[in-house]
Design a protein around this motif. Structure first.
Motif, PDB file in Angstrom:
ATOM      1  N   THR A 262       0.814  -1.208   0.000  1.00  0.00           N
ATOM      2  CA  THR A 262       0.000   0.000   0.000  1.00  0.00           C
ATOM      3  C   THR A 262       0.852   1.265   0.000  1.00  0.00           C
ATOM      4  OG1 THR A 262      -1.674  -1.201   1.244  1.00  0.00           O
ATOM      5  CG2 THR A 262      -1.875   1.198   1.152  1.00  0.00           C
ATOM      6  N   GLY A 263       1.811   1.344   0.916  1.00  0.00           N
ATOM      7  CA  GLY A 263       2.657   2.536   1.001  1.00  0.00           C
ATOM      8  C   GLY A 263       3.424   2.770  -0.279  1.00  0.00           C
ATOM      9  N   ALA A 264       4.012   1.702  -0.844  1.00  0.00           N
ATOM     10  CA  ALA A 264       4.782   1.826  -2.078  1.00  0.00           C
ATOM     11  C   ALA A 264       3.887   2.245  -3.233  1.00  0.00           C
ATOM     12  CB  ALA A 264       5.472   0.502  -2.404  1.00  0.00           C
ATOM     13  N   ALA A 265       2.685   1.659  -3.318  1.00  0.00           N
ATOM     14  CA  ALA A 265       1.773   1.998  -4.410  1.00  0.00           C
ATOM     15  C   ALA A 265       1.387   3.471  -4.367  1.00  0.00           C
ATOM     16  CB  ALA A 265       0.523   1.113  -4.331  1.00  0.00           C
ATOM     17  N   ILE A 266       1.079   3.967  -3.196  1.00  0.00           N
ATOM     18  CA  ILE A 266       0.679   5.370  -3.069  1.00  0.00           C
ATOM     19  C   ILE A 266       1.855   6.304  -3.356  1.00  0.00           C
ATOM     20  CG2 ILE A 266      -0.139   7.125  -1.440  1.00  0.00           C
ATOM     21  CD1 ILE A 266      -1.778   4.929  -0.085  1.00  0.00           C
ATOM     22  N   SER A 267       3.049   5.949  -2.885  1.00  0.00           N
ATOM     23  CA  SER A 267       4.217   6.793  -3.135  1.00  0.00           C
ATOM     24  C   SER A 267       4.577   6.819  -4.617  1.00  0.00           C
ATOM     25  CB  SER A 267       5.414   6.304  -2.319  1.00  0.00           C
ATOM     26  OG  SER A 267       5.823   5.012  -2.726  1.00  0.00           O
ATOM     27  N   VAL A 268       4.439   5.682  -5.302  1.00  0.00           N
ATOM     28  CA  VAL A 268       4.711   5.641  -6.745  1.00  0.00           C
ATOM     29  C   VAL A 268       3.679   6.470  -7.498  1.00  0.00           C
ATOM     30  CG1 VAL A 268       4.777   4.145  -8.777  1.00  0.00           C
ATOM     31  CG2 VAL A 268       5.884   3.420  -6.674  1.00  0.00           C
ATOM     32  N   PHE A 269       2.431   6.387  -7.069  1.00  0.00           N
ATOM     33  CA  PHE A 269       1.361   7.181  -7.687  1.00  0.00           C
ATOM     34  C   PHE A 269       1.659   8.673  -7.557  1.00  0.00           C
ATOM     35  CE2 PHE A 269      -3.114   8.944  -6.967  1.00  0.00           C
ATOM     36  CZ  PHE A 269      -3.305   9.205  -8.306  1.00  0.00           C
ATOM     37  N   ALA A 270       2.015   9.096  -6.353  1.00  0.00           N
ATOM     38  CA  ALA A 270       2.331  10.513  -6.118  1.00  0.00           C
ATOM     39  C   ALA A 270       3.567  10.938  -6.903  1.00  0.00           C
ATOM     40  CB  ALA A 270       2.540  10.752  -4.626  1.00  0.00           C
ATOM     41  N   ALA A 271       4.604  10.074  -6.925  1.00  0.00           N
ATOM     42  CA  ALA A 271       5.830  10.401  -7.651  1.00  0.00           C
ATOM     43  C   ALA A 271       5.576  10.505  -9.151  1.00  0.00           C
ATOM     44  CB  ALA A 271       6.900   9.343  -7.376  1.00  0.00           C
TER      45      ALA A 271
END
Length: 399
Positions: A262-271
Motif C-alpha cells: 500500500t505505502g509503495a503503491a501510493i508513493s509511486v502514484f504521487a511520484a
C-alpha cells in the motif's frame, strides 16, 4: 502590479479555455472511459486467473491405520509442500484412486509393522517421495520410542528447541515483483503521457497559427501569456487523466489483493504525478516552440522529431534499468534532466532512492526547464506569426 494581475488573469483564462476544450471532446471522454474500463477489468481478471485461489496440493490416500495421516501432513508442511490426506478402504480402492487421478499416491500396509506399499501411476520421485518416506520413518521412530517408554512430548520439546536461525546479509525482497510491476507501469504511463500531451501542445499551436486565430488572440494577449496559458491548460488535462488512471489502477489493485504494498503503491502514484508535471513542463515549452515553427499540421513531425527521439531514449534507458534500478546507469541518469523524469519514479518504486536524491534531481530538473523555457519562449515569439516556410531548429536558435 496591475499589469502582473492582468497577465496572470490572461494566462488563467487561456488555460481554462484549453482545459475545457480538451475535456469536452467526445473522443477524450470515450477513450478515457474505455481505458479506465480496461485497467480495472484487466486487474480484476488478473486477480481471478493468476492462481490466487486454493493452492494445488498432492493427494495421498491411506488405507488402514490413519495415525500416520497427521505425520504426513506435518512433514509436508515442514518441507514446504503441503499435501492432502484421504482415507481409503483397501488396496483395490488405492489402485482405483490412483488410476482415476483422484490420488497422487496411496499407502497400503503390507503386513509388516510400520511398512507400507506406495501405489503410484509410474514412480514416486521428488518432494512427494521425501514426504512419504520421511513420514513412514518418523511414524516408525515414534512407535519405537513409545515401546521404550520415552516421553515423546518431552523429546519433541527438546528437539524443536534446536533450530537454525538464518541471518541473511542481503535478504530477498518479498515485494520485489510488485515493485517491478509498479515501476513498469510508471515508466509506460510517463512515456505515453509526455509524448501525447506534448504533441497536443504542438498541434494546438500550429492549428491556431494555420487558421490565423493566433493573430486575433495576440491582439489582446501577449505571446508569452498565450504560450503559458496553453501549456498550463493542456498540462492540467494530462494531470487529470494520469490521476484517473492511477486511482483506478491502484484502487483496483488494492481492492482485489493484486497489490499489497500500500505505502509503495501510493508513493509511486504521487511520484508519477509529480514527475509528469516536471517532465511535461520540460518538453511542453519545446513542443510549443516546435509547433510555432511550422504553418501546417503535417509539418509538425519535422520540428518535433528530435524531441520524440529524446523521449524514446529516456524510455529505453528506463526500461533497461527496471531489472537493476541500483545500477550505475540508472543512478547517473536519475540526476540528468530530462532522464530523471522517468528514472526517478522507477527508482522510487524500487525503493532504492532517498530524499536527498529526489529533491536534488527535482531541483536540477526545474532549473534546466526554466533555462530551456526562456530560449523556447523566444523561439515561440519570433516564429508564431511567421507564415509559410518551416523554420528549422538551427535557424530558430541562430536568430
Amino acid at each position: 502590479m496591475s499589469s502582473q494581475l492582468n497577465s496572470m488573469k490572461a494566462v488563467s483564462l487561456i488555460a481554462k479555455r484549453e482545459f475545457t476544450v480538451q475535456v469536452m471532446k467526445k473522443s477524450f471522454v470515450i477513450s478515457n472511459v474505455i481505458i479506465l474500463a480496461v485497467i480495472v477489468g484487466g486487474i480484476i481478471a488478473y486477480s481471478i486467473f493468476s492462481g490466487s485461489g486454493d493452492e494445488e496440493r498432492d493427494v495421498i490416500g491411506i488405507s488402514g491405520d490413519q495415525s500416520i495421516a497427521a505425520v504426513i501432513e506435518a512433514t509436508g508442511d515442514a518441507v514446504g509442500s503441503p499435501v492432502e490426506v484421504r482415507e481409503i478402504a483397501d488396496a483395490a480402492a488405492a489402485r482405483s484412486g490412483v488410476e482415476s487421478g483422484d490420488l497422487d499416491v496411496a499407502l497400503v500396509p503390507d503386513g509388516t509393522a510400520g511398512a507400507y506399499t506406495a501405489v503410484t501411476e509410474s514412480e514416486l520421485t521428488g518432494t512427494l517421495r521425501a514426504v512419504v518416506e520421511g513420514s513412514v520413518a518418523t511414524q516408525a521412530t515414534n512407535a519405537a520410542l513409545a515401546q521404550q517408554g520415552i516421553d515423546q512430548n518431552e523429546l519433541a520439546a527438546r528437539t524443536n528447541a534446536a533450530t537454525v536461525t538464518v541471518d541473511a546479509i542481503d535478504p530477498p525482497d518479498p515485494e520485489a515483483g510488485q515493485r517491478t510491476a509498479l515501476a513498469l507501469s510508471a515508466v509506460f504511463l510517463l512515456y505515453a503521457q509526455i509524448i501525447g500531451f506534448g504533441m497536443y501542445v504542438a498541434m494546438g499551436v500550429v492549428e491556431e497559427k494555420s487558421s490565423r486565430v493566433v493573430e486575433l488572440l495576440l491582439s489582446t494577449v501577449r505571446p508569452l501569456q498565450l504560450l503559458w496559458g496553453k501549456i498550463l491548460g493542456i498540462g492540467a488535462v494530462g494531470i487529470l487523466q494520469l490521476a484517473l488512471y492511477g486511482i483506478a489502477g491502484v484502487g483496483a489493485g488494492l481492492a482485489t489483493g493484486v497489490l499489497t504494498v500500500t505505502g509503495a503503491a501510493i508513493s509511486v502514484f504521487a511520484a508519477t504525478l509529480a514527475w509528469f508535471i516536471l517532465g511535461f513542463a520540460f518538453f511542453a515549452v519545446l513542443y510549443a516552440a516546435g509547433g510555432s515553427m511550422v504553418s501546417r499540421q503535417e509539418d509538425v513531425n519535422s520540428t518535433t522529431m528530435p524531441l520524440l527521439i529524446l523521449i524514446m531514449a529516456m524510455f529505453f534507458a528506463a526500461f533497461y534499468s527496471v531489472s537493476d534500478p541500483e545500477s550505475t546507469l540508472a543512478n547517473t541518469l536519475s540526476w540528468i534532466p530530462p532522464f530523471s523524469a522517468i528514472m526517478m519514479p522507477l527508482r522510487i518504486a524500487a525503493g532504492v532512492t532517498g530524499p536527498v536524491q529526489i529533491i536534488g534531481s527535482a531541483v536540477l530538473m526545474i532549473i534546466t526547464t526554466a533555462i530551456l523555457a526562456m530560449g523556447a519562449a523566444k523561439i515561440y515569439q519570433r516564429s508564431i506569426l511567421r507564415i509559410g516556410k518551416t523554420v528549422s531548429w538551427k535557424e530558430a536558435f541562430a536568430r
